[in-house]
Scaffold this active site. Sequence first.
Site, PDB file in Angstrom:
ATOM      1  N   ASP A 333       0.821  -1.205   0.000  1.00 25.20           N
ATOM      2  CA  ASP A 333       0.000   0.000   0.000  1.00 25.20           C
ATOM      3  C   ASP A 333       0.862   1.265   0.000  1.00 25.20           C
ATOM      4  O   ASP A 333       0.566   2.241  -0.706  1.00 25.20           O
ATOM      5  CB  ASP A 333      -0.912  -0.022   1.232  1.00 25.20           C
ATOM      6  CG  ASP A 333      -2.210   0.736   0.992  1.00 25.20           C
ATOM      7  OD1 ASP A 333      -2.574   0.903  -0.182  1.00 25.20           O
ATOM      8  OD2 ASP A 333      -2.856   1.147   1.975  1.00 25.20           O
ATOM      9  N   ASP A 373      -8.936  -1.849   2.708  1.00 23.51           N
ATOM     10  CA  ASP A 373      -8.665  -1.279   4.024  1.00 23.51           C
ATOM     11  C   ASP A 373      -9.664  -1.755   5.072  1.00 23.51           C
ATOM     12  O   ASP A 373      -9.495  -1.477   6.261  1.00 23.51           O
ATOM     13  CB  ASP A 373      -8.687   0.250   3.945  1.00 23.51           C
ATOM     14  CG  ASP A 373      -7.653   0.789   2.975  1.00 23.51           C
ATOM     15  OD1 ASP A 373      -6.603   0.150   2.839  1.00 23.51           O
ATOM     16  OD2 ASP A 373      -7.909   1.838   2.344  1.00 23.51           O
TER      17      ASP A 373
END
Length: 596
Positions: A333, A373
């Site tokens: 990420d 997420d």
Amino acid sequence: MNYSITSIESDLLNLHNSTVLNNTNATATSSSLLNLDLQSWILQELATVVLILCFSLTLITIGSYSTISKPKDAGDPRDDMYSNENFDPTDMDNSRYFITNKFGLESIGISELTWTHVFMFPVVAGLAISGMYYCLKNKISISSIIKWYFILLTPANTYFTFNTLLTMAARRVTHLFGKDSRAVFERYRFAIAKDQELFPLGVLENIDLDKFIDEGENTKGKKTDDDSEDDPAAKKVVKTLKLKQYIEDQKLTIFGETDLQSGAFEFDGVFDLKFLLLLPASLFISYTFYKNYTSWKWSNFIAFNFVISSFSQFQLTNFKLAYGLLLGLFFYDIYFVFGTEIMMTVATKMDVPMKLSIPKLYDSGLSILGLGDIVIPGLLCNLCLRFDVARHYKKNTDEPFHHLTNYPTPYFTVSLIFYSIGIIATLVALNVFQTGQPALLYIVPSLLLGITGYSFAKGELDQFWSFSDSIKPFDHNDGDDSDEDEEYVPEEIDDELDAFIAKVERKRAQDEGLSETDIDDLYNEDDDDTFVIEVDEGEEEGEDDGDSDEEDSDEGIDTEESDEDAGWEFREDLSILIRDLNDEPREWYTSDEEED
């Protein structure tokens, strides 16, 4: 938000230069408007935080509880089904420890994430998002392919999500009224078998002749006074005999149900009636999503379904795998948000239901939170919940499992708290740096440090780290390649082999006054290991002497008595052999002991 504040200050400056108001009034007006804008901005950000936390925590909670089923150490839910008010038929569902078919036994372990999946997950995700970015930059249209991909997956994900929600709701609501979920959704068993008895077509039913007579009497209305005076039992017997005679006279043949072995069934399944609601509902939602594909509201709704269904499709079975997966995606990420423009470009320009769009209450526009997420940290959160359930039933071994049992969930609660801290830290960083932030940069450290610190503070770090709720699959080749000549070492011997050998040598030297020697010297490899039952020398000579039978007959020896004596000696030797075999293994043997 920095842009809006700058714009307001510029407008105020122009207003100041073009009016005849004094500097004091202009400064007061500018200050009041700026304070009003700051207040709106704070309310906006607080509302965004609350909405994101509500959406994400709700999805994680529902998805986590959808993965709960009977753990290994829990008892059968049916053990106290008549005495425990928490019992519900759905307690038996989805447990990997209840096997109903061959596929269930063969599929053990195939749906669990392994280290291979953990290592490949960031790689596959990186390749996928890079491919989307390449298509966007080169104006290659793949929107129709992605659109139909999600549309085709929508019915299954929607069905699973609605089934989970409906099951939880029915179980909870019906128990408030002292019933169980069967009050709303009755369970049925449907079986199909080949007819080997060549019965006529039709429904088979065991006919109770006595009940048939009673029902026949009830259809005739009230009895007469003469009928009431007769003995009811005697009258029923007479009518039963008449009915049997009637059947025989009319040559009627009654076919009843037959007892079938389980192997005779072509299909044998248990189901409830929820599918009558869920199937049309999921198809209708899929069609509506197809018609409103560009709507962010419908995109959010479909994203909810994907999140909840993902928790059951991808389950981590131990915390080592969970930590490895989160750390791998942590670096993934960071790289794709800070190192390249790939993540932001795809997230803002690709119209796919892989993100949550949160509306701003005091401003136009949407805040975006990727489903990764939620799902990736959520996998660790639902593992914490299963860890709490497993700990409860390990402390209360054989306690029957029930979904409605109130068990403590400290690790699950801690995971939700530190996940919320990570989300809040992400939004703070987003407003401070005024640029897109990788949420896992803040969520992963918060989760890992928080859960690990809590387990360490509770003194349960070893138990936490060694936990696993996976089931080892059966290995058909296990033991096939073992060496038959391999020396057997008892499991009860806790010492290492070298230490054990040294101990034997020292003990033998101490007890018998012998010098220490290699353990191989204790055995004679030339000796035959075959057990031989000794026979008297007289018997051996009798076997070698061909004239023994004639001498025995001349001397009048009873051969039957000698055979009987030999039989008794054989039995004694056999009993000694059995006794020795049942004795505990000894650490050493001497030649004297062998002779004894």
